[in-house]
Scaffold this motif. Structure first.
Motif, PDB file in Angstrom:
ATOM      1  N   ARG A  65      27.418  27.790  60.250  1.00 40.11           N
ATOM      2  CA  ARG A  65      28.521  26.937  60.682  1.00 40.11           C
ATOM      3  C   ARG A  65      29.792  27.180  59.882  1.00 40.11           C
ATOM      4  O   ARG A  65      30.823  26.613  60.158  1.00 40.11           O
ATOM      5  CB  ARG A  65      28.118  25.469  60.571  1.00 40.11           C
ATOM      6  N   LEU A  66      29.710  28.024  58.866  1.00 43.37           N
ATOM      7  CA  LEU A  66      30.874  28.290  58.030  1.00 43.37           C
ATOM      8  C   LEU A  66      31.762  29.377  58.606  1.00 43.37           C
ATOM      9  O   LEU A  66      32.800  29.678  58.074  1.00 43.37           O
ATOM     10  CB  LEU A  66      30.434  28.720  56.618  1.00 43.37           C
ATOM     11  N   PHE A  67      31.313  29.954  59.701  1.00 46.00           N
ATOM     12  CA  PHE A  67      32.023  31.110  60.227  1.00 46.00           C
ATOM     13  C   PHE A  67      33.461  30.773  60.579  1.00 46.00           C
ATOM     14  O   PHE A  67      34.338  31.608  60.495  1.00 46.00           O
ATOM     15  CB  PHE A  67      31.278  31.672  61.439  1.00 46.00           C
ATOM     16  N   GLY A  68      33.701  29.544  60.948  1.00 41.30           N
ATOM     17  CA  GLY A  68      35.037  29.154  61.354  1.00 41.30           C
ATOM     18  C   GLY A  68      36.049  29.177  60.231  1.00 41.30           C
ATOM     19  O   GLY A  68      37.246  29.207  60.485  1.00 41.30           O
ATOM     20  N   VAL A  69      35.590  29.151  59.007  1.00 37.80           N
ATOM     21  CA  VAL A  69      36.513  29.106  57.883  1.00 37.80           C
ATOM     22  C   VAL A  69      36.601  30.455  57.173  1.00 37.80           C
ATOM     23  O   VAL A  69      37.057  30.545  56.057  1.00 37.80           O
ATOM     24  CB  VAL A  69      36.125  28.022  56.850  1.00 37.80           C
ATOM     25  N   LEU A  70      36.163  31.481  57.860  1.00 38.53           N
ATOM     26  CA  LEU A  70      36.256  32.825  57.297  1.00 38.53           C
ATOM     27  C   LEU A  70      37.698  33.087  56.866  1.00 38.53           C
ATOM     28  O   LEU A  70      38.629  32.838  57.612  1.00 38.53           O
ATOM     29  CB  LEU A  70      35.830  33.848  58.346  1.00 38.53           C
ATOM     30  N   GLY A  71      37.848  33.570  55.665  1.00 38.85           N
ATOM     31  CA  GLY A  71      39.190  33.801  55.161  1.00 38.85           C
ATOM     32  C   GLY A  71      39.579  32.791  54.103  1.00 38.85           C
ATOM     33  O   GLY A  71      40.432  33.050  53.276  1.00 38.85           O
ATOM     34  N   GLU A  72      38.903  31.640  54.113  1.00 37.92           N
ATOM     35  CA  GLU A  72      39.218  30.620  53.125  1.00 37.92           C
ATOM     36  C   GLU A  72      38.235  30.656  51.950  1.00 37.92           C
ATOM     37  O   GLU A  72      38.485  30.077  50.912  1.00 37.92           O
ATOM     38  CB  GLU A  72      39.179  29.229  53.756  1.00 37.92           C
ATOM     39  N   VAL A  73      37.129  31.310  52.159  1.00 36.91           N
ATOM     40  CA  VAL A  73      36.151  31.450  51.089  1.00 36.91           C
ATOM     41  C   VAL A  73      35.829  32.930  50.947  1.00 36.91           C
ATOM     42  O   VAL A  73      36.077  33.696  51.871  1.00 36.91           O
ATOM     43  CB  VAL A  73      34.864  30.659  51.395  1.00 36.91           C
ATOM     44  N   PRO A  74      35.304  33.329  49.781  1.00 34.18           N
ATOM     45  CA  PRO A  74      34.991  34.759  49.573  1.00 34.18           C
ATOM     46  C   PRO A  74      34.170  35.326  50.730  1.00 34.18           C
ATOM     47  O   PRO A  74      33.258  34.676  51.231  1.00 34.18           O
ATOM     48  CB  PRO A  74      34.201  34.756  48.272  1.00 34.18           C
ATOM     49  N   PHE A  75      34.506  36.543  51.107  1.00 35.41           N
ATOM     50  CA  PHE A  75      33.963  37.162  52.305  1.00 35.41           C
ATOM     51  C   PHE A  75      32.442  37.055  52.401  1.00 35.41           C
ATOM     52  O   PHE A  75      31.913  36.521  53.372  1.00 35.41           O
ATOM     53  CB  PHE A  75      34.385  38.631  52.318  1.00 35.41           C
ATOM     54  N   MET A  76      31.740  37.540  51.378  1.00 35.12           N
ATOM     55  CA  MET A  76      30.278  37.559  51.453  1.00 35.12           C
ATOM     56  C   MET A  76      29.704  36.155  51.526  1.00 35.12           C
ATOM     57  O   MET A  76      28.632  35.935  52.051  1.00 35.12           O
ATOM     58  CB  MET A  76      29.684  38.294  50.245  1.00 35.12           C
ATOM     59  N   GLU A  77      30.436  35.183  50.975  1.00 40.53           N
ATOM     60  CA  GLU A  77      29.940  33.807  50.979  1.00 40.53           C
ATOM     61  C   GLU A  77      29.845  33.262  52.400  1.00 40.53           C
ATOM     62  O   GLU A  77      29.140  32.301  52.654  1.00 40.53           O
ATOM     63  CB  GLU A  77      30.867  32.923  50.144  1.00 40.53           C
ATOM     64  N   CYS A  78      30.611  33.848  53.297  1.00 43.01           N
ATOM     65  CA  CYS A  78      30.659  33.356  54.672  1.00 43.01           C
ATOM     66  C   CYS A  78      29.517  33.890  55.520  1.00 43.01           C
ATOM     67  O   CYS A  78      29.246  33.360  56.586  1.00 43.01           O
ATOM     68  CB  CYS A  78      31.956  33.778  55.349  1.00 43.01           C
ATOM     69  N   TRP A  79      28.939  34.958  55.078  1.00 44.67           N
ATOM     70  CA  TRP A  79      27.953  35.596  55.933  1.00 44.67           C
ATOM     71  C   TRP A  79      26.748  34.697  56.155  1.00 44.67           C
ATOM     72  O   TRP A  79      26.294  34.011  55.224  1.00 44.67           O
ATOM     73  CB  TRP A  79      27.480  36.912  55.297  1.00 44.67           C
ATOM     74  N   PRO A  80      26.234  34.701  57.370  1.00 52.64           N
ATOM     75  CA  PRO A  80      24.983  33.986  57.617  1.00 52.64           C
ATOM     76  C   PRO A  80      23.893  34.518  56.689  1.00 52.64           C
ATOM     77  O   PRO A  80      23.816  35.726  56.439  1.00 52.64           O
ATOM     78  CB  PRO A  80      24.674  34.329  59.081  1.00 52.64           C
ATOM     79  N   GLN A  81      23.102  33.595  56.176  1.00 51.31           N
ATOM     80  CA  GLN A  81      22.070  33.973  55.220  1.00 51.31           C
ATOM     81  C   GLN A  81      20.699  33.593  55.748  1.00 51.31           C
ATOM     82  O   GLN A  81      20.538  32.568  56.399  1.00 51.31           O
ATOM     83  CB  GLN A  81      22.303  33.253  53.884  1.00 51.31           C
ATOM     84  N   LEU A  82      19.747  34.420  55.427  1.00 49.66           N
ATOM     85  CA  LEU A  82      18.373  34.161  55.811  1.00 49.66           C
ATOM     86  C   LEU A  82      17.594  33.735  54.565  1.00 49.66           C
ATOM     87  O   LEU A  82      17.577  34.455  53.571  1.00 49.66           O
ATOM     88  CB  LEU A  82      17.761  35.429  56.424  1.00 49.66           C
ATOM     89  N   TRP A  83      17.001  32.554  54.628  1.00 50.76           N
ATOM     90  CA  TRP A  83      16.247  32.011  53.498  1.00 50.76           C
ATOM     91  C   TRP A  83      14.795  31.796  53.901  1.00 50.76           C
ATOM     92  O   TRP A  83      14.526  31.368  55.031  1.00 50.76           O
ATOM     93  CB  TRP A  83      16.826  30.657  53.070  1.00 50.76           C
ATOM     94  N   VAL A  84      13.890  32.078  52.988  1.00 48.18           N
ATOM     95  CA  VAL A  84      12.498  31.705  53.221  1.00 48.18           C
ATOM     96  C   VAL A  84      12.246  30.388  52.500  1.00 48.18           C
ATOM     97  O   VAL A  84      12.785  30.144  51.419  1.00 48.18           O
ATOM     98  CB  VAL A  84      11.510  32.782  52.719  1.00 48.18           C
ATOM     99  N   LEU A  85      11.449  29.537  53.116  1.00 53.07           N
ATOM    100  CA  LEU A  85      11.231  28.195  52.571  1.00 53.07           C
ATOM    101  C   LEU A  85      10.349  28.246  51.333  1.00 53.07           C
ATOM    102  O   LEU A  85      10.495  27.450  50.417  1.00 53.07           O
ATOM    103  CB  LEU A  85      10.609  27.299  53.639  1.00 53.07           C
TER     104      LEU A  85
END
Ligand SMILES: [Zn+2]
Length: 110
Positions: free
Chosen positions: A33-53
């Motif tokens: 859901r952070l994709f909309g603010v791309l450009g306001e936060v560091p580039f890699m921080e915006c990327w969708p991330q895959l987490w294992v529980l």
């Protein structure tokens, strides 16, 4: 919970999440859901991330992702991640483990 992969494409991340869950590894996607603010936060921080529980499944998840994304016809040389030291298949532009960029590509972008 542990992050196992990040990618610029939410489609790829969702695909990989399905892949992990098919292997019996509960996983979730963050940052979608952070994709909309791309450009306001560091580039890699915006990327969708895959987490294992379950942290204990992170290594296995990494193997699953590694095998899933290993194209048999790839001839690009394997490279070593400058951030975490993992060996990464040559056709990956980023480390599957920590998301750091390929050292050559990073310098090219600078
Ligand atoms: Zn890495």
């Amino acid at each position: 919970m542990k992050k196992v992969y990040s990618h610029e494409s939410i489609v790829t991340i969702n695909h990989l999440r399905n892949l992990l869950e098919a292997q019996g590894i509960p996983a979730m996607v963050r940052n979608d859901r952070l994709f909309g603010v791309l450009g306001e936060v560091p580039f890699m921080e915006c990327w969708p991330q895959l987490w294992v529980l379950d942290d204990l499944q992170a290594d296995y998840a990494g193997q699953v992702l590694h095998e899933a994304m290993s194209a048999p016809d790839s001839e690009a040389p394997e490279w070593r991640c400058p951030a975490c030291g993992e060996h990464v298949e040559g056709h990956f532009a980023v480390c599957w483990n920590c998301g750091a960029g390929h050292p050559d590509e990073r310098s090219a972008q600078d």
